[in-house]
Design a protein around this motif. Structure first.
Motif, PDB file in Angstrom:
ATOM      1  N   GLN A 135       0.858  -1.193   0.000  1.00 58.32           N
ATOM      2  CA  GLN A 135       0.000   0.000   0.000  1.00 58.32           C
ATOM      3  C   GLN A 135       0.890   1.237   0.000  1.00 58.32           C
ATOM      4  O   GLN A 135       0.902   2.005   0.963  1.00 58.32           O
ATOM      5  CB  GLN A 135      -0.860   0.040   1.277  1.00 58.32           C
ATOM      6  CG  GLN A 135      -2.135  -0.763   1.203  1.00 58.32           C
ATOM      7  CD  GLN A 135      -3.018  -0.488   2.405  1.00 58.32           C
ATOM      8  OE1 GLN A 135      -2.690  -0.842   3.544  1.00 58.32           O
ATOM      9  NE2 GLN A 135      -4.136   0.156   2.184  1.00 58.32           N
ATOM     10  N   PRO A 136       1.681   1.421  -1.080  1.00 59.92           N
ATOM     11  CA  PRO A 136       2.658   2.516  -1.054  1.00 59.92           C
ATOM     12  C   PRO A 136       1.981   3.885  -1.210  1.00 59.92           C
ATOM     13  O   PRO A 136       0.947   3.990  -1.889  1.00 59.92           O
ATOM     14  CB  PRO A 136       3.540   2.215  -2.270  1.00 59.92           C
ATOM     15  CG  PRO A 136       2.715   1.364  -3.166  1.00 59.92           C
ATOM     16  CD  PRO A 136       1.717   0.632  -2.317  1.00 59.92           C
ATOM     17  N   PRO A 137       2.553   4.909  -0.591  1.00 58.94           N
ATOM     18  CA  PRO A 137       2.029   6.263  -0.805  1.00 58.94           C
ATOM     19  C   PRO A 137       2.421   6.739  -2.201  1.00 58.94           C
ATOM     20  O   PRO A 137       3.301   6.146  -2.840  1.00 58.94           O
ATOM     21  CB  PRO A 137       2.761   7.078   0.267  1.00 58.94           C
ATOM     22  CG  PRO A 137       4.043   6.333   0.476  1.00 58.94           C
ATOM     23  CD  PRO A 137       3.747   4.884   0.253  1.00 58.94           C
ATOM     24  N   GLU A 138       1.771   7.806  -2.682  1.00 57.11           N
ATOM     25  CA  GLU A 138       2.109   8.297  -4.031  1.00 57.11           C
ATOM     26  C   GLU A 138       3.572   8.716  -4.113  1.00 57.11           C
ATOM     27  O   GLU A 138       4.264   8.436  -5.074  1.00 57.11           O
ATOM     28  CB  GLU A 138       1.196   9.469  -4.398  1.00 57.11           C
ATOM     29  CG  GLU A 138      -0.128   8.960  -4.935  1.00 57.11           C
ATOM     30  CD  GLU A 138      -1.182  10.026  -5.038  1.00 57.11           C
ATOM     31  OE1 GLU A 138      -0.809  11.212  -5.227  1.00 57.11           O
ATOM     32  OE2 GLU A 138      -2.366   9.666  -4.917  1.00 57.11           O
ATOM     33  N   GLU A 139       4.037   9.414  -3.045  1.00 59.11           N
ATOM     34  CA  GLU A 139       5.451   9.835  -3.005  1.00 59.11           C
ATOM     35  C   GLU A 139       6.102   9.122  -1.823  1.00 59.11           C
ATOM     36  O   GLU A 139       5.575   9.224  -0.697  1.00 59.11           O
ATOM     37  CB  GLU A 139       5.503  11.352  -2.798  1.00 59.11           C
ATOM     38  CG  GLU A 139       6.845  11.959  -3.072  1.00 59.11           C
ATOM     39  CD  GLU A 139       6.838  13.454  -2.758  1.00 59.11           C
ATOM     40  OE1 GLU A 139       7.859  13.961  -2.296  1.00 59.11           O
ATOM     41  OE2 GLU A 139       5.777  14.092  -2.940  1.00 59.11           O
ATOM     42  N   PRO A 140       7.222   8.389  -2.044  1.00 60.65           N
ATOM     43  CA  PRO A 140       7.820   7.631  -0.939  1.00 60.65           C
ATOM     44  C   PRO A 140       8.090   8.512   0.283  1.00 60.65           C
ATOM     45  O   PRO A 140       8.629   9.619   0.142  1.00 60.65           O
ATOM     46  CB  PRO A 140       9.137   7.104  -1.533  1.00 60.65           C
ATOM     47  CG  PRO A 140       8.926   7.110  -3.004  1.00 60.65           C
ATOM     48  CD  PRO A 140       7.981   8.239  -3.299  1.00 60.65           C
TER      49      PRO A 140
END
Ligand code: AP5
Length: 207
Positions: A135-140
């Motif tokens: 579930q990665p965020p749009e920007e790391p």
């Protein structure tokens, strides 16, 4: 109609992820002993501070968490309870203070749990949950919701995560069996994607 929902599952099973969705969908209080203890890590109790237990992956003593839950439930109309009860003593205390409408167990294999815990990232500002892979965020490193910094929880290192899973097997698996024996436990496959897990929980809650 207000619901009183209990979500059970091992560390990393997705209790926090699903509780947030349930609280939103049904306008419920999200009662979570983990968050309550993290917000009060250094508060002195007659058993010491929660910090020492939590950083070792051990359970905080029952009287400390029972008091948190009793207070939180007395203020709530409907609720989703996450992270409690973790011992048979806590389960007994809970049944003395409230009834439950649904008890849901999120079933996830241990190897998956370790990956979920070590890859979890949490927003320092708003508490939103992410996973570097699943579930990665749009920007790391940056929260989609509020732009806050994403950090790793102190107890999400591999060593402490494994200790938490061992503590779960010893103390909390018997609680799951207790609800199963009572005939009230609904098991949901927690390895499906979060939206699919949520739909399955919803069908239990609404049945
Ligand atoms: P607590 O905060 O309750 O931790 P926990 O039970 O170990 O549960 P977690 O928050 O780690 O996992 P979760 O099931 O909520 O998973 P999540 O949704 O984040 O407790 C911490 C400590 O506090 C304890 O060790 C103890 O010391 C103390 N404590 C708390 N309550 C206590 C009590 N009652 N008695 C005594 N001591 C107590 O998901 C995990 C990751 O997986 C996330 O990164 C998420 O993005 C990802 N993910 C979630 N769902 C999916 C999915 N379906 N597919 C793919 N990835 C997913």
């Amino acid at each position: 109609m207000s619901h009183r929902i209990l979500l059970l599952g091992a560390p990393g099973a997705g209790k926090g992820t699903q509780s947030a969705k349930l609280a939103d969908a049904y306008d419920l209080e999200h009662v979570t002993t983990g968050d309550a203890l993290r917000a009060n890590k250094d508060v002195e109790t007659e058993h010491g501070t929660p910090r020492s237990y939590m950083e070792a992956g051990e359970l905080v003593p029952d009287p400390v968490v029972n008091e948190i839950v009793e207070q939180a439930l007395s203020d709530a109309d409907g609720f989703v309870l996450d992270g409690y009860p973790r011992t048979l003593e806590q389960a007994e205390f809970l049944s003395s203070i409230t009834d439950l409408d649904a008890v849901v167990f999120l079933d996830v294999d241990e190897a998956v749990l370790v990956d979920r815990l070590t890859g979890r990232r949490v927003c320092e500002s708003c508490g939103a949950n992410y996973h570097v892979e699943f579930q990665p965020p749009e920007e790391p490193g940056v929260c989609d919701e509020c732009g806050g910094d994403l950090v790793q929880r102190e107890d999400d290192t591999e060593e402490t995560a494994r200790e938490r899973l061992a503590v779960y097997e010893e103390n909390t698996a018997p609680v799951v069996e207790h609800f199963r024996t009572e005939g009230v436990l609904e098991t949901v496959d927690g390895e499906a994607p979060p939206e699919a897990v949520f739909e399955r929980i919803q069908s239990v809650v609404e049945s």
